[in-house]
Each structure stands twice: as C-alpha cells, then as structure tokens.
Design a protein around this motif. Structure first.
Motif: not given
Length: 553
Positions: A353-358, A364-376
């Motif tokens: 649930d990452v929300i970021c901006g400047f 100005f907001r980006i997100g929320p963004v959620s994902f999982t990058a598994r190894p490789g």
C-alpha cells in the motif's frame, strides 16, 4: 560597510573551499609536490644564469684579449637556460597530467553518488548539467595556480636573500617596492573573486538555458516561440560577455600594477648601481659594490617579480576554481545512512500500500501500490507518462517522498540497499573519458576481462578502438556520436558489471524505434537471470517479459 560576521563567514568559506581543493588533490599529492620542487629548482637556474651573465660581461670587459676566459661563464649561462627550459617543460606536463587525473576522479565520485541515488538528479538536473563545466574549471588551479603560488611565496624571498648577500641596499630597494605591490594585489584579488564567481554563475545559466531550449525545440517550433527564445538566450549570452569583460578588466589592472612595480624596482636598482659605479651617489653607501656584483643584482631584479607575474596570470584560475568548488559541493547530496550488508541472492521485494508523491507538491499522490516481486521474478510497472512509475522505482534507491505504506526486502523494511541495486535510468549518464571509465562507474573493481565480456554481451564492439581490445574509446559527457540504442546498451552493460541481485530499469526502451527496441529486448533475459527485476515501461514488448504487470494510474 560589510558586517564583521559576514567577513568572518566569507573567510570560513574560503578556508573550507581550499580544504576541499586539497582533499580532491590527495591522490596526486606526490606529483603536485614534485612539480612544486621542480618550480623551486628554477630559482637555482635563475641564480646560475645571473651569475654566469654577470661574470661573462665582466670577463669580456676585463680580458678582451682572450675569449677562453669567457668559456666557464658562457657554459654556466647556456646550461642554466637549457636546464630551466627542460624543468619548465617537464613541470607543465606533470602538472597537466595531475590536473586531468584529479578532475577525472571528481567526476567519477559525483557520478557514482548520482548512480547510487545520493544526488537527487531529478530535482537538481541543472546542477548535474553543470557538473562538467564546473569540474573543468579546476584544471587551471591544479595545473598552473598551485605551482605558481608556491613559487611566488618562496622564490622572491630566496632571490632577495641572495641579493642581500651581494648588495643589501639593492635588496632593500626591491623590498620597499614589494610592500605596496602586495597590498594592491590583495585588494584586486578580492575584487577578482567576486567577479569570477558571477561570471561562472552566468556561464552556468547560459549552459542550462541552452540545453533546456534544445530539449524543448519541437515544442518551441510548434508554438512559433522561436524569436522569443532566441532573445532569451541572447540576453543570457550578453550577461556572460559583460561579466567576462569585468573579469578581464580586473586582470588588466592587475597586470598594469605588476608591470609598474616591476619596472620601478629595476629602474631604481639600475640608477643606484650606475651612480655607485660612476662615483656620483649623492649619499655615502654602506657597501662595496663591484661591477660583477652590480650586474648580478640587476640581472636578478626582474626575476624577483617573475613568480608573482606568473601567479597574477594564474590568479583568475584560482578564483574560477573556488567558485566552481562552491557549486560542486553545493550539489544536494542526500545524507548517508548506514548501508545494509550487500544481498548475496535475489530477494523478495514487497510494496505494501505504498503512497508517494513530491515534497514540493503535497496535492499530487501516487498509489496506493501493492505487489510482490518474488526472488528472480520480473515485475513491470505499466502506465502513461507522468503516472509515477519512476518515482516508485526511486523509492528503492533511498530517496523520494513516501507518504505511507512500506517496502519490505526479505520481510524487513528496506534500509540503505543501494549496494545491492543496479540502476539503469532513461538516459544513462555518460562520463567524459573512456568506455571502460563509463562501464565501471558502479564497480571500480571490474577487471579488463569483465569489461571485455560486457562489451561482447551487449554488442558494444562498435565503440571499441582497434588499437586496444581492452577498449578504450573516448566519449564526451553529452554522449556525442552515440545512438539511443548504444547509450541504453552502455547503461545495461554497466548494470551487468555491478552484479547486484536487484535490478531497476526505468523505461529502458523509451524513444527507440522498433528495430532498436527489439535489439535491446533480446539482451535483457541474460541480464535478468538470477536477479529480482522491477522495470517501468509502457511498451507491450517489454511488458511481455514480465512475470507480473502492475498498472499505475
């Protein structure tokens, strides 16, 4: 009238800048010290030349019947001139070589910090654009001024001491002309410092303005804003010209002051020696002065001012370097944090649930963004331009404005993991130097074999000179002569040499034609092997390589 505290701050700033210049030169200390000693050795040649010339003239008048009596003095005179010329040539070559090495290491250091995410290049792109102009301004300081400064401090006093042994009165006359000269030079030096700083700032503004307008040329032409932009660039160019003329004006005044006191000292000594030898002095002299001694001090007199003449010629280099140093250390380098131990294998990366901006745009907001990058795994962040894909990637580099949520690496909040990340930006930075310099920016320990392998793997053979297969084709900081595909391949090869378990790619195929895109994409699977990869793109071909595509809206 300036406030005392302001003067103290200025003095502290000057000390800090000088310390920084010394710190940059640390790797070349031995070479610079050698050039300093060689410069002082010129003083011995000067003394030998004056001795030989005075005795040659004395012998010529004293023994006109035999020329053999002139031979020792003639050999000393010619030998001193030859040795002095040789020392000067060697000194110049060593000084220039040391200066170029120092500049190269400065650029490598700053570029390395930029690649590691410690310089917010998005916020300070104009400053990074000026990196090469500012660092180039240091050449004169290390190649000319530092040696001239040492000679100006030591040689005049040494020559005065030598003159005092032969003729104390002549040495006293010369010393009296030095006192007002030093005072005037100090005043002119302070004026020159201010003007040089303003000139460098104006030059940087012009450079950034020109680069910005070139980038925006299609937009300018489409809105028929060319004449207005030409006037804007013209105003900036005139500002540079005016400030340059002011610097030159100070330089001309400095030269005039120097030449006046130099000529005055020689004239006074010539008058004293001449009237003494004629026996027409209007006052008793406390010394006994022979013709050879008088000629000796007269030959030495101009050389007392010669080191200061060289210093005055190089003083502008010093002021320019001080202004450039102030700008270089003003680059906003983000605070260093304690780096985590480098990761050995590809980790799991989770965006929760990452929300970021400047920071400068709280709305100005980006997100929320959620994902999982598994190894490789390969994760593609897909979205239109301006949707925040790059900003989400840069959070992993340790900078950016995260409002809420968390990023986990192996189940723990990500700290400083820059040592474990290979980063490929949209426009991989190019350093002025060789291909090897550019490929090893993120891994200075890479061997020639590693570099050669990277060149082969990423099809960069066209950038390698035929004379040295280890490779070393010169590039400039603008990447002139490189196609967009070659520039991106260079960035990928640089990332491959780092061997980091996390790979971040920001729009690696943007602005490439279809053929160049296909050529680049064929290289990526080998680069992805054994790494956790997060890339940003809106290219269907590139997203097809991903195990998971995350849409950013």
């Amino acid at each position: 009238m300036s406030h005392p505290d302001a003067a103290a701050d200025t003095g502290d700033s000057q000390v800090r800048l000088r310390r920084q210049l010394r710190a940059w030169a640390k790797a070349e200390t031995k070479t610079l010290r050698l050039t300093g000693w060689l410069g002082l050795a010129e003083g011995l040649c000067i003394a030998a030349f004056a001795w030989g010339l005075s005795h040659m003239v004395s012998d010529l008048f004293g023994h006109p019947e035999t020329l053999s009596a002139l031979l020792p003095a003639l050999l000393v005179t010619v030998g001193a001139l030859a040795v002095r010329a040789g020392i000067g040539l060697i000194n110049q070559k060593l000084s220039l070589k040391a200066a170029r090495s120092i500049i190269r290491h400065i650029r490598l250091d700053i570029m390395g910090k930029a690649l590691a995410g410690r310089i917010d290049s998005a916020q300070h792109q104009s400053r990074l654009n000026a990196l090469f102009e500012d660092s180039e301004a240091l050449e004169g300081y290390y190649a000319r001024f530092s040696q001239s400064e040492l000679q100006a401090r030591v040689l005049p006093l040494g020559l005065l001491a030598l003159m005092a042994v032969v003729s104390p009165v002549s040495a006293g006359i010369l010393l009296l002309t030095l006192l007002p000269f030093v005072a005037l030079m100090a005043i002119l030096g302070m004026t020159s410092a201010d003007e040089s700083k303003r000139q460098l700032e104006a030059l940087s503004r012009l450079s950034n303005l020109f680069v910005d307008r070139i980038k925006a040329l299609p937009l300018i032409l489409s809105f028929e804003a060319g004449p207005r932009q030409v006037r804007s660039v013209g105003h900036a160019a005139r500002d540079v010209a005016e400030r340059t003329l002011r610097v030159l004006k100070v330089a001309f005044v400095t030269s005039a002051v120097l030449e006046f006191f130099s000529a005055l000292s020689v004239a006074l000594i010539a008058i004293y020696c001449g009237f003494y030898l004629l026996g027409e002095l209007p006052f008793p002299s406390p010394e006994i002065l022979t013709f050879p001694a008088a000629f000796f001090v007269l030959a030495l007199a101009p050389e007392v001012y010669a080191p200061m003449r060289r210093l005055a010629a190089a003083y502008h280099d010093r002021q320019t370097a001080m202004a450039a140093t102030q700008r270089l250390i003003a680059l906003d380098i983000l605070p260093e944090t304690t780096p985590a131990a480098p990761l050995i294998s590809a980790p799991e990366i989770i965006y929760q649930d990452v929300i970021c901006g400047f920071a400068d745009d709280p709305d100005f907001r980006i997100g929320p963004v959620s994902f999982t990058a598994r190894p490789g795994q390969v994760i593609a962040l897909r979205g239109p331009t301006g949707s925040g894909k790059t900003t989400l990637l840069r959070l992993l580099l340790g900078y950016g404005h995260k409002i809420s949520g968390d990023i986990l690496i192996k189940g723990e909040s990500a700290g400083d993991i820059s040592a474990s990340i290979a980063w490929v930006s949209q426009n991989p930075p190019i350093l002025s130097g060789t291909l090897a310099d550019n490929l090893t920016l993120a891994n200075r320990a890479a061997t020639k074999a590693d570099i050669a392998q990277a060149i082969t793997d990423f099809h960069l053979e066209g950038l390698v000179t035929t004379r040295d297969k280890a490779l070393l084709h010169d590039l400039n900081e603008r990447g002139s002569g490189l196609s967009g595909g070659e520039r991106r391949k260079l960035g990928l090869a640089r990332a491959a040499l780092k061997e980091a378990p996390i790979l971040l790619l920001d729009e690696p195929t943007a602005d490439l034609d279809s053929a160049a895109e296909d050529d680049l994409i064929r290289l990526l699977p080998a680069l992805f092997k054994g790494r956790t990869v997060i890339l940003s793109s809106h290219s269907p071909k590139l997203c097809a390589l991903a195990d998971l595509v995350v849409d950013i809206t």
